[in-house]
Design a protein around this motif. Sequence first.
Motif, PDB file in Angstrom:
ATOM      1  N   MET A   1       0.794  -1.227  -0.018  1.00  0.00           N
ATOM      2  CA  MET A   1      -0.126  -0.071   0.050  1.00  0.00           C
ATOM      3  C   MET A   1       0.977   1.274  -0.050  1.00  0.00           C
ATOM      4  N   ALA A   2       0.402   2.303  -0.509  1.00  0.00           N
ATOM      5  CA  ALA A   2       1.183   3.483  -0.996  1.00  0.00           C
ATOM      6  C   ALA A   2       0.922   4.226   0.298  1.00  0.00           C
ATOM      7  N   ARG A   3       1.854   5.248   0.635  1.00  0.00           N
ATOM      8  CA  ARG A   3       1.834   6.125   1.771  1.00  0.00           C
ATOM      9  C   ARG A   3       0.966   7.485   1.529  1.00  0.00           C
ATOM     10  N   ILE A   4       0.512   8.129   2.647  1.00  0.00           N
ATOM     11  CA  ILE A   4      -0.139   9.313   2.535  1.00  0.00           C
ATOM     12  C   ILE A   4       0.827  10.327   3.146  1.00  0.00           C
ATOM     13  N   LEU A   5       1.142  11.481   2.388  1.00  0.00           N
ATOM     14  CA  LEU A   5       1.995  12.540   2.773  1.00  0.00           C
ATOM     15  C   LEU A   5       1.255  13.826   3.033  1.00  0.00           C
ATOM     16  N   ALA A   6       1.469  14.368   4.103  1.00  0.00           N
ATOM     17  CA  ALA A   6       0.857  15.604   4.625  1.00  0.00           C
ATOM     18  C   ALA A   6       1.783  16.757   4.706  1.00  0.00           C
ATOM     19  N   LEU A   7       1.082  17.958   4.315  1.00  0.00           N
ATOM     20  CA  LEU A   7       1.941  19.174   4.235  1.00  0.00           C
ATOM     21  C   LEU A   7       1.297  20.448   4.939  1.00  0.00           C
ATOM     22  N   ASP A   8       2.169  20.898   5.951  1.00  0.00           N
ATOM     23  CA  ASP A   8       1.792  22.221   6.843  1.00  0.00           C
ATOM     24  C   ASP A   8       2.353  23.203   5.912  1.00  0.00           C
ATOM     25  N   LEU A  45       9.558  11.302  -4.014  1.00  0.00           N
ATOM     26  CA  LEU A  45       8.280  10.299  -4.637  1.00  0.00           C
ATOM     27  C   LEU A  45       9.467   9.457  -5.622  1.00  0.00           C
ATOM     28  N   ASN A  46      10.550   9.555  -5.816  1.00  0.00           N
ATOM     29  CA  ASN A  46      11.541   8.660  -6.525  1.00  0.00           C
ATOM     30  C   ASN A  46      11.772   7.483  -5.610  1.00  0.00           C
ATOM     31  N   GLN A  47      11.565   7.712  -4.368  1.00  0.00           N
ATOM     32  CA  GLN A  47      12.234   6.711  -3.584  1.00  0.00           C
ATOM     33  C   GLN A  47      11.019   5.945  -2.824  1.00  0.00           C
ATOM     34  N   GLU A  48       9.700   6.595  -2.757  1.00  0.00           N
ATOM     35  CA  GLU A  48       8.695   6.178  -1.678  1.00  0.00           C
ATOM     36  C   GLU A  48       7.462   6.322  -2.817  1.00  0.00           C
ATOM     37  N   GLU A  49       6.215   5.342  -2.461  1.00  0.00           N
ATOM     38  CA  GLU A  49       5.033   5.571  -3.292  1.00  0.00           C
ATOM     39  C   GLU A  49       4.274   6.318  -2.465  1.00  0.00           C
ATOM     40  N   VAL A  50       3.608   7.370  -2.838  1.00  0.00           N
ATOM     41  CA  VAL A  50       2.546   8.286  -2.192  1.00  0.00           C
ATOM     42  C   VAL A  50       1.368   8.289  -2.952  1.00  0.00           C
ATOM     43  N   GLU A  51       0.241   7.871  -2.416  1.00  0.00           N
ATOM     44  CA  GLU A  51      -0.943   7.682  -3.198  1.00  0.00           C
ATOM     45  C   GLU A  51      -1.918   9.175  -2.716  1.00  0.00           C
ATOM     46  N   THR A  52      -1.753   9.850  -1.931  1.00  0.00           N
ATOM     47  CA  THR A  52      -2.372  11.034  -1.524  1.00  0.00           C
ATOM     48  C   THR A  52      -1.468  12.029  -0.721  1.00  0.00           C
ATOM     49  N   PHE A  53      -1.811  13.465  -1.196  1.00  0.00           N
ATOM     50  CA  PHE A  53      -1.185  14.488  -0.531  1.00  0.00           C
ATOM     51  C   PHE A  53      -2.260  14.904   0.286  1.00  0.00           C
ATOM     52  N   VAL A  54      -2.027  15.289   1.730  1.00  0.00           N
ATOM     53  CA  VAL A  54      -3.204  15.994   2.392  1.00  0.00           C
ATOM     54  C   VAL A  54      -2.333  17.336   2.810  1.00  0.00           C
ATOM     55  N   VAL A  55      -3.106  18.440   2.145  1.00  0.00           N
ATOM     56  CA  VAL A  55      -2.695  19.761   2.370  1.00  0.00           C
ATOM     57  C   VAL A  55      -3.636  20.413   3.634  1.00  0.00           C
ATOM     58  N   GLY A  56      -2.886  21.205   4.520  1.00  0.00           N
ATOM     59  CA  GLY A  56      -3.576  21.710   5.729  1.00  0.00           C
ATOM     60  C   GLY A  56      -4.386  22.801   5.032  1.00  0.00           C
ATOM     61  N   LEU A  57      -5.666  22.712   5.753  1.00  0.00           N
ATOM     62  CA  LEU A  57      -6.812  23.939   5.241  1.00  0.00           C
ATOM     63  C   LEU A  57      -6.888  25.000   6.286  1.00  0.00           C
ATOM     64  N   PRO A  58      -6.151  26.109   6.337  1.00  0.00           N
ATOM     65  CA  PRO A  58      -6.313  27.023   7.182  1.00  0.00           C
ATOM     66  C   PRO A  58      -7.831  27.931   7.368  1.00  0.00           C
TER      67      PRO A  58
END
Length: 136
Positions: A1-8, A45-58
């Motif tokens: 399963m791919a990872r989920i990556l979050a951005l603040d 992303l060249n090293q890890e599989e990511v399926e979703t970006f979660v971006v903070g919603l201020p």
Amino acid sequence: MARILALDYGKVRTGIAITDELQLIASGLTTVETKDLIPFLVDYLNQEEVETFVVGLPKQMDNTPSESEILIQPFLKKLSDKFPTIRVERQDERFTSKMAFQSMLDSGMKKKKRQDKAIIDEISATLILQAYLNRF
């Protein structure tokens, strides 16, 4: 399963958090200068599989978008253009900076380290990601 990556996402720095491969646990990854964010993501992303970006919603307390949302919108377009196969989700980020600071206090982190805003951004990204995971 791919990872989920979050951005603040921030004007100067962006905190980044990532899940494990089973998408159960959110962990802080790093903080990067926002100007270097897209190259960082390309490399990651060249090293890890990511399926979703979660971006903070201020948001404001009245649920309207905060002023920093104006900075995030062009970034979201750039993110979608650069990584068209990765879904982008948003997660309310109200109080994450305060919660991050409180968690630093609760963990007994020394004052000098608590003043490092990069650490707060990374913890905030982790809180955003965990809140996103808790929705499901």
